[in-house]
Motif scaffolding. Sequence first.
Motif, PDB file in Angstrom:
ATOM      1  N   LEU A  93       0.888  -1.316   0.126  1.00  0.00           N
ATOM      2  CA  LEU A  93      -0.044  -0.112   0.105  1.00  0.00           C
ATOM      3  C   LEU A  93       0.991   1.225   0.080  1.00  0.00           C
ATOM      4  O   LEU A  93       1.759   1.224   0.800  1.00  0.00           O
ATOM      5  CB  LEU A  93      -0.928  -0.045   1.183  1.00  0.00           C
ATOM      6  CG  LEU A  93      -1.827   0.992   1.483  1.00  0.00           C
ATOM      7  CD1 LEU A  93      -2.959   0.839   0.064  1.00  0.00           C
ATOM      8  CD2 LEU A  93      -2.777   0.593   2.749  1.00  0.00           C
ATOM      9  N   ALA A  94       0.674   2.225  -0.873  1.00  0.00           N
ATOM     10  CA  ALA A  94       1.372   3.405  -1.097  1.00  0.00           C
ATOM     11  C   ALA A  94       1.319   4.190   0.348  1.00  0.00           C
ATOM     12  O   ALA A  94       0.168   4.066   0.700  1.00  0.00           O
ATOM     13  CB  ALA A  94       0.880   4.202  -2.354  1.00  0.00           C
ATOM     14  N   PRO A  95       2.446   4.586   0.932  1.00  0.00           N
ATOM     15  CA  PRO A  95       2.161   5.381   2.227  1.00  0.00           C
ATOM     16  C   PRO A  95       1.207   6.553   2.299  1.00  0.00           C
ATOM     17  O   PRO A  95       0.681   6.841   3.505  1.00  0.00           O
ATOM     18  CB  PRO A  95       3.832   5.501   2.417  1.00  0.00           C
ATOM     19  CG  PRO A  95       4.521   4.763   1.471  1.00  0.00           C
ATOM     20  CD  PRO A  95       3.538   4.470   0.396  1.00  0.00           C
ATOM     21  N   ASP A  96       1.270   7.154   1.190  1.00  0.00           N
ATOM     22  CA  ASP A  96       0.594   8.483   1.310  1.00  0.00           C
ATOM     23  C   ASP A  96      -1.005   8.198   1.384  1.00  0.00           C
ATOM     24  O   ASP A  96      -1.916   9.280   1.539  1.00  0.00           O
ATOM     25  CB  ASP A  96       0.520   9.565   0.012  1.00  0.00           C
ATOM     26  CG  ASP A  96       0.233   8.850  -1.329  1.00  0.00           C
ATOM     27  OD1 ASP A  96       0.443   7.365  -1.245  1.00  0.00           O
ATOM     28  OD2 ASP A  96      -0.238   9.556  -2.235  1.00  0.00           O
ATOM     29  N   VAL A  97      -1.493   6.920   1.090  1.00  0.00           N
ATOM     30  CA  VAL A  97      -3.029   6.506   1.057  1.00  0.00           C
ATOM     31  C   VAL A  97      -3.339   5.511   2.229  1.00  0.00           C
ATOM     32  O   VAL A  97      -4.426   5.065   2.387  1.00  0.00           O
ATOM     33  CB  VAL A  97      -3.363   6.109  -0.213  1.00  0.00           C
ATOM     34  CG1 VAL A  97      -3.318   7.265  -1.476  1.00  0.00           C
ATOM     35  CG2 VAL A  97      -2.847   4.739  -0.601  1.00  0.00           C
ATOM     36  N   GLY A  98      -2.308   5.285   2.977  1.00  0.00           N
ATOM     37  CA  GLY A  98      -2.288   4.202   4.028  1.00  0.00           C
ATOM     38  C   GLY A  98      -2.933   4.786   5.472  1.00  0.00           C
ATOM     39  O   GLY A  98      -2.391   5.712   5.651  1.00  0.00           O
ATOM     40  N   ALA A  99      -3.495   4.145   6.007  1.00  0.00           N
ATOM     41  CA  ALA A  99      -3.979   4.504   7.344  1.00  0.00           C
ATOM     42  C   ALA A  99      -2.939   4.072   8.440  1.00  0.00           C
ATOM     43  O   ALA A  99      -3.210   4.249   9.779  1.00  0.00           O
ATOM     44  CB  ALA A  99      -5.354   3.741   7.781  1.00  0.00           C
ATOM     45  N   GLY A 100      -1.796   3.464   8.176  1.00  0.00           N
ATOM     46  CA  GLY A 100      -0.908   3.212   9.167  1.00  0.00           C
ATOM     47  C   GLY A 100      -0.623   1.680   9.409  1.00  0.00           C
ATOM     48  O   GLY A 100       0.388   1.196  10.069  1.00  0.00           O
ATOM     49  N   ASP A 101      -1.675   0.847   9.118  1.00  0.00           N
ATOM     50  CA  ASP A 101      -1.509  -0.455   9.371  1.00  0.00           C
ATOM     51  C   ASP A 101      -1.076  -1.312   8.150  1.00  0.00           C
ATOM     52  O   ASP A 101      -1.067  -2.497   8.312  1.00  0.00           O
ATOM     53  CB  ASP A 101      -2.986  -0.837  10.019  1.00  0.00           C
ATOM     54  CG  ASP A 101      -3.992  -0.712   8.982  1.00  0.00           C
ATOM     55  OD1 ASP A 101      -3.789  -0.284   7.852  1.00  0.00           O
ATOM     56  OD2 ASP A 101      -5.322  -1.123   9.244  1.00  0.00           O
ATOM     57  N   GLY A 102      -0.968  -0.750   7.085  1.00  0.00           N
ATOM     58  CA  GLY A 102      -0.314  -1.621   5.914  1.00  0.00           C
ATOM     59  C   GLY A 102      -1.753  -2.328   5.068  1.00  0.00           C
ATOM     60  O   GLY A 102      -1.345  -2.900   4.096  1.00  0.00           O
ATOM     61  N   VAL A 103      -2.882  -1.948   5.678  1.00  0.00           N
ATOM     62  CA  VAL A 103      -3.788  -2.667   5.064  1.00  0.00           C
ATOM     63  C   VAL A 103      -5.003  -1.520   4.508  1.00  0.00           C
ATOM     64  O   VAL A 103      -5.327  -1.564   3.732  1.00  0.00           O
ATOM     65  CB  VAL A 103      -4.464  -3.591   5.969  1.00  0.00           C
ATOM     66  CG1 VAL A 103      -5.929  -4.247   5.543  1.00  0.00           C
ATOM     67  CG2 VAL A 103      -3.402  -4.703   6.488  1.00  0.00           C
ATOM     68  N   HIS A 104      -5.299  -0.811   5.544  1.00  0.00           N
ATOM     69  CA  HIS A 104      -6.553  -0.060   5.173  1.00  0.00           C
ATOM     70  C   HIS A 104      -6.083   1.204   4.738  1.00  0.00           C
ATOM     71  O   HIS A 104      -5.013   1.928   4.823  1.00  0.00           O
ATOM     72  CB  HIS A 104      -7.345   0.317   6.550  1.00  0.00           C
ATOM     73  CG  HIS A 104      -7.939  -1.284   7.026  1.00  0.00           C
ATOM     74  ND1 HIS A 104      -7.360  -1.855   7.852  1.00  0.00           N
ATOM     75  CD2 HIS A 104      -9.026  -1.907   6.591  1.00  0.00           C
ATOM     76  CE1 HIS A 104      -7.907  -2.830   8.217  1.00  0.00           C
ATOM     77  NE2 HIS A 104      -8.960  -2.991   7.223  1.00  0.00           N
ATOM     78  N   LEU A 105      -7.179   1.984   4.091  1.00  0.00           N
ATOM     79  CA  LEU A 105      -6.904   3.307   3.620  1.00  0.00           C
ATOM     80  C   LEU A 105      -7.183   4.529   4.452  1.00  0.00           C
ATOM     81  O   LEU A 105      -7.915   4.309   5.232  1.00  0.00           O
ATOM     82  CB  LEU A 105      -7.746   3.536   2.206  1.00  0.00           C
ATOM     83  CG  LEU A 105      -7.771   2.385   1.270  1.00  0.00           C
ATOM     84  CD1 LEU A 105      -8.758   2.882   0.054  1.00  0.00           C
ATOM     85  CD2 LEU A 105      -6.193   2.240   0.786  1.00  0.00           C
TER      86      LEU A 105
END
Length: 240
Positions: A204-216
């Motif tokens: 998941l691209a870092p700029d669109v990730g919620a911080g858990d590597g899974v969700h947006l």
Amino acid sequence: MNPRLCHALTFLLASVVVGCGGGSSAAEATPSALAAVLPGDWLVIGTSTAAGVGAPAHEGWVALLGQALAGRGVRVTNAAQAGTLTYHWLPAAAVRPPQRPATIEALDVLKLEPTSPRLVVLSFPSNDAMAGIDASETINNLLLLRRIELDRGAVLLVTSSQPRDDADASQRATMQAVDAALAGKLGHCFVDVRSSLVGAAGGLAPDVGAGDGVHLNARGHRRLFEQLLAAIISGRCSRP
């Protein structure tokens, strides 16, 4: 309407017109472009991303869709439930391989409301692949759900998989196999969101990730919303 949503909608309307070779302004394009929007009840079936996980309240992509089109007489029902697999939504009597999950009664597609939606979105980005479900099973399940809703008179769109950091090579290959098959079968009714969310390493691209590597995060949800809305107002997805 939220000013940011209004801006996004105006931009998308202009994009649709330009993409079709038109030269009108966005304001002039609004009625004709929005003619593809079907007023009435819409239904979203899916998992955690569709349920809004990762975004602030009212900023998930389904909420944004409902807000953007409320003035067009659209009522969006979000039936999505985090953690579910495609099997959980099949009719209870549907045949399935041994040791596959049973239908969750409240999620049985035959019992969902609205019972006669004008438009349905299926959004199952990765849970099946992460649970070891074969690509062919996921494809068959999604096509069954699609057929049921088409028989009810709905226009139906399916979103692609989404990248996630914890998927191994085999799981990513399964997601991509599902995407390829559905893109070939559904044409303009398949919405590829994966390509706009994937990072350089395949996660998941870092700029669109919620911080858990899974969700947006909110940006990721908005990006998905904009892609789906563009697909809808293009009018290219219609009942077969």
